[in-house]
Each structure stands twice: as structure tokens, then as C-alpha cells.
Write a protein that holds these residues in place. Structure first.
Motif, PDB file in Angstrom:
ATOM      1  N   GLU A 100     -96.242  -6.403  18.613  1.00 37.78           N
ATOM      2  CA  GLU A 100     -95.023  -6.182  19.395  1.00 37.78           C
ATOM      3  C   GLU A 100     -95.297  -5.797  20.847  1.00 37.78           C
ATOM      4  OE1 GLU A 100     -92.024  -6.863  18.816  1.00 37.78           O
ATOM      5  OE2 GLU A 100     -91.832  -7.110  16.647  1.00 37.78           O
ATOM      6  N   GLU A 101     -96.571  -5.772  21.234  1.00 39.27           N
ATOM      7  CA  GLU A 101     -96.918  -5.444  22.617  1.00 39.27           C
ATOM      8  C   GLU A 101     -97.425  -6.659  23.390  1.00 39.27           C
ATOM      9  OE1 GLU A 101     -96.090  -2.494  23.750  1.00 39.27           O
ATOM     10  OE2 GLU A 101     -95.392  -2.101  21.701  1.00 39.27           O
ATOM     11  N   ARG A 102     -97.413  -7.827  22.767  1.00 38.63           N
ATOM     12  CA  ARG A 102     -97.967  -9.008  23.432  1.00 38.63           C
ATOM     13  C   ARG A 102     -96.873  -9.902  23.984  1.00 38.63           C
ATOM     14  NH1 ARG A 102    -100.261 -14.030  23.896  1.00 38.63           N
ATOM     15  NH2 ARG A 102    -102.503 -14.045  24.276  1.00 38.63           N
ATOM     16  N   GLY A 103     -96.922 -10.128  25.304  1.00 42.18           N
ATOM     17  CA  GLY A 103     -96.007 -11.060  25.941  1.00 42.18           C
ATOM     18  C   GLY A 103     -96.542 -12.479  25.901  1.00 42.18           C
ATOM     19  N   LEU A 104     -95.866 -13.376  26.594  1.00 43.29           N
ATOM     20  CA  LEU A 104     -96.244 -14.788  26.620  1.00 43.29           C
ATOM     21  C   LEU A 104     -97.398 -15.005  27.591  1.00 43.29           C
ATOM     22  CD1 LEU A 104     -92.664 -16.379  26.873  1.00 43.29           C
ATOM     23  CD2 LEU A 104     -94.005 -15.947  24.794  1.00 43.29           C
ATOM     24  N   ASP A 105     -98.412 -15.752  27.161  1.00 48.25           N
ATOM     25  CA  ASP A 105     -99.520 -16.069  28.055  1.00 48.25           C
ATOM     26  C   ASP A 105     -99.228 -17.350  28.822  1.00 48.25           C
ATOM     27  OD1 ASP A 105    -100.477 -18.377  26.539  1.00 48.25           O
ATOM     28  OD2 ASP A 105    -101.436 -16.989  25.144  1.00 48.25           O
ATOM     29  N   HIS A 106    -100.156 -17.736  29.712  1.00 50.74           N
ATOM     30  CA  HIS A 106     -99.827 -18.843  30.610  1.00 50.74           C
ATOM     31  C   HIS A 106     -99.753 -20.186  29.883  1.00 50.74           C
ATOM     32  CE1 HIS A 106    -104.198 -19.915  31.081  1.00 50.74           C
ATOM     33  NE2 HIS A 106    -103.718 -21.105  31.414  1.00 50.74           N
ATOM     34  N   GLY A 107    -100.414 -20.304  28.723  1.00 49.47           N
ATOM     35  CA  GLY A 107    -100.253 -21.529  27.945  1.00 49.47           C
ATOM     36  C   GLY A 107     -98.847 -21.709  27.428  1.00 49.47           C
ATOM     37  N   ALA A 108     -98.102 -20.602  27.334  1.00 47.83           N
ATOM     38  CA  ALA A 108     -96.703 -20.660  26.908  1.00 47.83           C
ATOM     39  C   ALA A 108     -95.757 -20.741  28.102  1.00 47.83           C
ATOM     40  CB  ALA A 108     -96.367 -19.435  26.056  1.00 47.83           C
ATOM     41  N   TYR A 109     -95.885 -19.807  29.045  1.00 42.94           N
ATOM     42  CA  TYR A 109     -94.836 -19.737  30.068  1.00 42.94           C
ATOM     43  C   TYR A 109     -94.967 -20.782  31.162  1.00 42.94           C
ATOM     44  CZ  TYR A 109     -97.717 -17.162  33.519  1.00 42.94           C
ATOM     45  OH  TYR A 109     -98.671 -16.787  34.429  1.00 42.94           O
ATOM     46  N   VAL A 110     -96.186 -21.242  31.468  1.00 45.32           N
ATOM     47  CA  VAL A 110     -96.312 -22.237  32.547  1.00 45.32           C
ATOM     48  C   VAL A 110     -95.479 -23.491  32.252  1.00 45.32           C
ATOM     49  CG1 VAL A 110     -97.933 -23.843  33.634  1.00 45.32           C
ATOM     50  CG2 VAL A 110     -98.461 -21.415  33.564  1.00 45.32           C
ATOM     51  N   PRO A 111     -95.600 -24.119  31.076  1.00 44.10           N
ATOM     52  CA  PRO A 111     -94.728 -25.276  30.821  1.00 44.10           C
ATOM     53  C   PRO A 111     -93.270 -24.892  30.605  1.00 44.10           C
ATOM     54  CG  PRO A 111     -96.079 -24.812  28.893  1.00 44.10           C
ATOM     55  CD  PRO A 111     -96.596 -23.948  29.990  1.00 44.10           C
ATOM     56  N   LEU A 112     -93.002 -23.724  30.017  1.00 46.73           N
ATOM     57  CA  LEU A 112     -91.608 -23.340  29.765  1.00 46.73           C
ATOM     58  C   LEU A 112     -90.829 -23.134  31.062  1.00 46.73           C
ATOM     59  CD1 LEU A 112     -91.945 -20.887  26.744  1.00 46.73           C
ATOM     60  CD2 LEU A 112     -91.067 -23.227  26.722  1.00 46.73           C
ATOM     61  N   VAL A 113     -91.489 -22.612  32.084  1.00 44.65           N
ATOM     62  CA  VAL A 113     -90.825 -22.444  33.378  1.00 44.65           C
ATOM     63  C   VAL A 113     -90.290 -23.775  33.888  1.00 44.65           C
ATOM     64  CG1 VAL A 113     -91.261 -21.961  35.822  1.00 44.65           C
ATOM     65  CG2 VAL A 113     -92.007 -20.333  34.087  1.00 44.65           C
ATOM     66  N   GLU A 114     -91.030 -24.853  33.641  1.00 43.15           N
ATOM     67  CA  GLU A 114     -90.609 -26.171  34.117  1.00 43.15           C
ATOM     68  C   GLU A 114     -89.607 -26.836  33.172  1.00 43.15           C
ATOM     69  OE1 GLU A 114     -91.592 -26.602  37.048  1.00 43.15           O
ATOM     70  OE2 GLU A 114     -93.186 -25.089  36.995  1.00 43.15           O
ATOM     71  N   MET A 115     -89.738 -26.576  31.869  1.00 38.65           N
ATOM     72  CA  MET A 115     -88.913 -27.283  30.894  1.00 38.65           C
ATOM     73  C   MET A 115     -87.600 -26.557  30.591  1.00 38.65           C
ATOM     74  SD  MET A 115     -91.897 -28.569  28.252  1.00 38.65           S
ATOM     75  CE  MET A 115     -90.927 -29.892  27.495  1.00 38.65           C
ATOM     76  N   PHE A 116     -87.626 -25.249  30.595  1.00 36.19           N
ATOM     77  CA  PHE A 116     -86.431 -24.443  30.308  1.00 36.19           C
ATOM     78  C   PHE A 116     -86.330 -23.344  31.364  1.00 36.19           C
ATOM     79  CE2 PHE A 116     -87.914 -26.304  26.339  1.00 36.19           C
ATOM     80  CZ  PHE A 116     -86.753 -26.882  25.842  1.00 36.19           C
ATOM     81  N   PRO A 117     -86.067 -23.744  32.609  1.00 39.41           N
ATOM     82  CA  PRO A 117     -86.171 -22.800  33.731  1.00 39.41           C
ATOM     83  C   PRO A 117     -85.169 -21.650  33.679  1.00 39.41           C
ATOM     84  CG  PRO A 117     -85.217 -24.887  34.446  1.00 39.41           C
ATOM     85  CD  PRO A 117     -85.738 -25.109  33.066  1.00 39.41           C
ATOM     86  N   GLU A 118     -84.086 -21.808  32.940  1.00 39.09           N
ATOM     87  CA  GLU A 118     -83.104 -20.724  32.858  1.00 39.09           C
ATOM     88  C   GLU A 118     -83.579 -19.586  31.960  1.00 39.09           C
ATOM     89  OE1 GLU A 118     -80.414 -20.668  34.754  1.00 39.09           O
ATOM     90  OE2 GLU A 118     -81.116 -22.584  35.594  1.00 39.09           O
ATOM     91  N   ALA A 119     -84.650 -19.807  31.208  1.00 36.51           N
ATOM     92  CA  ALA A 119     -85.195 -18.788  30.298  1.00 36.51           C
ATOM     93  C   ALA A 119     -84.117 -18.250  29.368  1.00 36.51           C
ATOM     94  CB  ALA A 119     -85.854 -17.651  31.080  1.00 36.51           C
ATOM     95  N   ASP A 120     -83.281 -19.148  28.867  1.00 35.19           N
ATOM     96  CA  ASP A 120     -82.158 -18.725  28.036  1.00 35.19           C
ATOM     97  C   ASP A 120     -82.310 -19.129  26.570  1.00 35.19           C
ATOM     98  OD1 ASP A 120     -81.912 -21.430  28.523  1.00 35.19           O
ATOM     99  OD2 ASP A 120     -79.797 -21.358  29.113  1.00 35.19           O
ATOM    100  N   VAL A 121     -83.491 -19.628  26.200  1.00 33.22           N
ATOM    101  CA  VAL A 121     -83.775 -19.970  24.810  1.00 33.22           C
ATOM    102  C   VAL A 121     -84.759 -18.939  24.276  1.00 33.22           C
ATOM    103  CG1 VAL A 121     -84.689 -21.704  23.227  1.00 33.22           C
ATOM    104  CG2 VAL A 121     -83.411 -22.425  25.253  1.00 33.22           C
ATOM    105  N   PRO A 122     -84.505 -18.321  23.130  1.00 31.79           N
ATOM    106  CA  PRO A 122     -85.460 -17.355  22.576  1.00 31.79           C
ATOM    107  C   PRO A 122     -86.823 -17.992  22.316  1.00 31.79           C
ATOM    108  CG  PRO A 122     -83.341 -17.172  21.471  1.00 31.79           C
ATOM    109  CD  PRO A 122     -83.273 -18.403  22.325  1.00 31.79           C
ATOM    110  N   VAL A 123     -87.880 -17.257  22.631  1.00 33.74           N
ATOM    111  CA  VAL A 123     -89.249 -17.772  22.498  1.00 33.74           C
ATOM    112  C   VAL A 123     -90.074 -16.784  21.684  1.00 33.74           C
ATOM    113  CG1 VAL A 123     -91.341 -18.485  23.702  1.00 33.74           C
ATOM    114  CG2 VAL A 123     -89.099 -18.954  24.719  1.00 33.74           C
ATOM    115  N   LEU A 124     -90.845 -17.324  20.762  1.00 35.53           N
ATOM    116  CA  LEU A 124     -91.830 -16.554  20.004  1.00 35.53           C
ATOM    117  C   LEU A 124     -93.159 -17.268  20.132  1.00 35.53           C
ATOM    118  CD1 LEU A 124     -92.184 -14.147  17.909  1.00 35.53           C
ATOM    119  CD2 LEU A 124     -92.074 -15.926  16.152  1.00 35.53           C
ATOM    120  N   GLN A 125     -94.222 -16.536  20.430  1.00 37.30           N
ATOM    121  CA  GLN A 125     -95.557 -17.130  20.469  1.00 37.30           C
ATOM    122  C   GLN A 125     -96.309 -16.764  19.204  1.00 37.30           C
ATOM    123  OE1 GLN A 125     -97.672 -16.685  24.155  1.00 37.30           O
ATOM    124  NE2 GLN A 125     -99.558 -17.552  23.332  1.00 37.30           N
ATOM    125  N   MET A 126     -97.169 -17.668  18.765  1.00 38.79           N
ATOM    126  CA  MET A 126     -97.923 -17.498  17.537  1.00 38.79           C
ATOM    127  C   MET A 126     -99.398 -17.756  17.817  1.00 38.79           C
ATOM    128  SD  MET A 126     -97.388 -19.671  14.015  1.00 38.79           S
ATOM    129  CE  MET A 126     -98.590 -20.945  14.435  1.00 38.79           C
TER     130      MET A 126
END
Length: 253
Positions: A100-126
Motif C-alpha cells: 500500500e506504499e507503492r505508487g506507479l513507476d514510469h513503466g506505468a505512468y509514462v504511457p498512461l499520461v499519453e493515453m489517458f491524460p485526464e487520469a480519471d480511470v482507476p489504475v492498479l499496478q501488479m
């Protein structure tokens, strides 16, 4: 609710944001997708066993890179957490733990910034609990029911990844090893040759050069597994090269 596709994408480094062609390709791709209820990201940059899911609340990003200009460390992506999705993953895959202390790393957020720029879809990293192709394939197969709940499963890696052999410029012609491995991967994925892909170290040309370690190819196996039982169209949505690395990205279903 229609079944969500599965993606494997080449995620790029933080300077991806400066590449007008690639960012436009990612934005166009996301615009063609059905809107997901949530996104499950499997990034090349998180290896941890047992299989672990990230924070289910919004946390600061993990800037897991060094030596870049300061503005890359000021990027924000405050997507909602996905506690319900974490519970579903725990039901589908035995032995899942939470961080519960781990945020999104760049493999997750770098493409998401371009694909879902509003950041309005819930995201879980695994995390990837192993780099063993067969193990990751079975993890993906276990996660497949999430597709019927509106979850977009995304494997985020890089189709070729050898930073010691980068070409001298973003638009440079690819070296032979990168082009050959990229072509083989495209043909194997589109042809549904799962056995060859799982044994890529022995079957693919220049595999050891294209991937000195397998972590950037490994998310593909999760994506393939999530599409294994009801395979539909498999196609490359993005191709081409960036500093000689193959940025080929696939959509299944």
C-alpha cells in the motif's frame, strides 16, 4: 459490457513525452479503445515475488530513473486507486500480497499520461513474480476474467531493449539485431505461435542481444495469457523504432 482487449505496449523512457509522433500514436490508440472501468498495469520495472499489487489509493509516482533533466521528475499522474480491482486480483491469483506504499513507476505512468491524460480511470499496478515465460503466461490466463468486468490489462515493456546498444539518435535506422527480433516477434504474435514466443530465447533471432535480461519482454507473456482461452484478432498497433529500439505494440481482441 463488451469484453475489453488486452495490450502489450513499448512504454518508452520519460523523454517519450517529447516525441510528437509516438505520443500521437498512443493518444490515437487509446481513443479507439472502449473506455475501461479500471486499468491493470504490468510494468517491466516491478519484479517482486510473491505477486504483489500496488497501493489502492493515489500516491506520488515512483521516479525510478536517474540522470534526467529536472522537469521529468515533476510529472504528476493522480489516477484514482482501484481497491475493488485489487480484491478481484486476489481472488483470481492465489497468494497475492499488497504494497500500500507503492505508487506507479514510469513503466506505468509514462504511457498512461499519453493515453489517458485526464487520469480519471482507476489504475492498479501488479508486479511480475518471475521472468519465467510460462509462469507469467499462466498469471495472465488467471486474470482473463477481469476483461469481462471492463478491466484493461496492459503489459508495459519494450519489444527490444538493450540500452548498451542504443542507436545515436531517436530517428536512426535500427541495428540488424533489433529489426530481426522485432520482425520475428510481429510474425509470431500475429500468427499465434505461443510455443515459439514462450521459448523466444532459443527460437528468436538475436534474442540475447535484443534482451540481455528478459524483463522488458516479459509483460508480453501476461498479455498473451490473458488472451489465450478466447483468442481473437492479434495486431500490431504501433511499430517503428526509437534510438534503434523496437517500439512495436500489440492489441489482442
Amino acid at each position: 459490457m463488451s469484453r475489453m482487449p488486452v495490450l502489450y505496449l513499448s512504454h518508452g523512457a520519460p523523454p517519450l513525452a517529447d516525441d510528437a509522433v509516438w505520443t500521437a500514436e498512443l493518444a490515437r490508440w487509446s481513443a479507439e479503445l472502449p473506455r475501461p472501468e479500471a486499468i491493470l498495469m504490468v510494468s517491466a520495472h516491478w519484479e517482486e515475488a510473491p505477486l504483489t499489487v500496488s497501493a489502492t489509493r493515489t500516491l506520488p509516482l515512483v521516479y525510478d530513473f536517474w540522470g534526467f533533466p529536472e522537469h521529468y521528475y515533476r510529472v504528476r499522474y493522480e489516477a484514482p486507486g482501484a481497491p475493488g480491482l485489487a480484491e478481484d486480483v486476489e481472488k483470481l491469483v492465489p497468494g497475492v500480497r499488497r504494497d500500500e506504499e507503492r505508487g506507479l513507476d514510469h513503466g506505468a505512468y509514462v504511457p498512461l499520461v499519453e493515453m489517458f491524460p485526464e487520469a480519471d480511470v482507476p489504475v492498479l499496478q501488479m508486479s511480475m513474480p518471475s521472468l519465467e515465460p510460462e509462469r507469467l503466461f499462466e498469471v495472465g490466463r488467471s486474470l482473463a476474467p477481469l476483461r469481462d468486468q471492463g478491466v484493461l490489462i496492459v503489459g508495459s515493456g519494450f519489444t527490444t531493449h538493450n540500452l548498451r546498444e542504443l542507436a545515436p539518435g531517436a530517428d536512426a535506422a535500427p541495428p540488424a539485431w533489433s529489426a530481426e527480433f522485432d520482425d520475428w516477434t510481429d510474425r509470431a504474435v500475429r500468427g499465434g505461435d505461443i510455443d515459439a514466443l514462450l521459448d523466444f530465447r532459443a527460437k528468436a533471432p538475436a534474442a540475447r542481444v535484443a534482451h540481455p535480461r528478459a524483463e522488458h519482454f516479459a509483460p508480453l507473456f501476461v498479455a498473451l495469457g490473458a488472451d489465450a482461452d478466447t483468442p481473437a484478432e492479434r495486431r500490431a498497433v504501433i511499430d517503428g523504432y526509437w534510438f534503434g529500439l523496437a517500439k512495436r505494440s500489440f492489441q489482442f481482441g
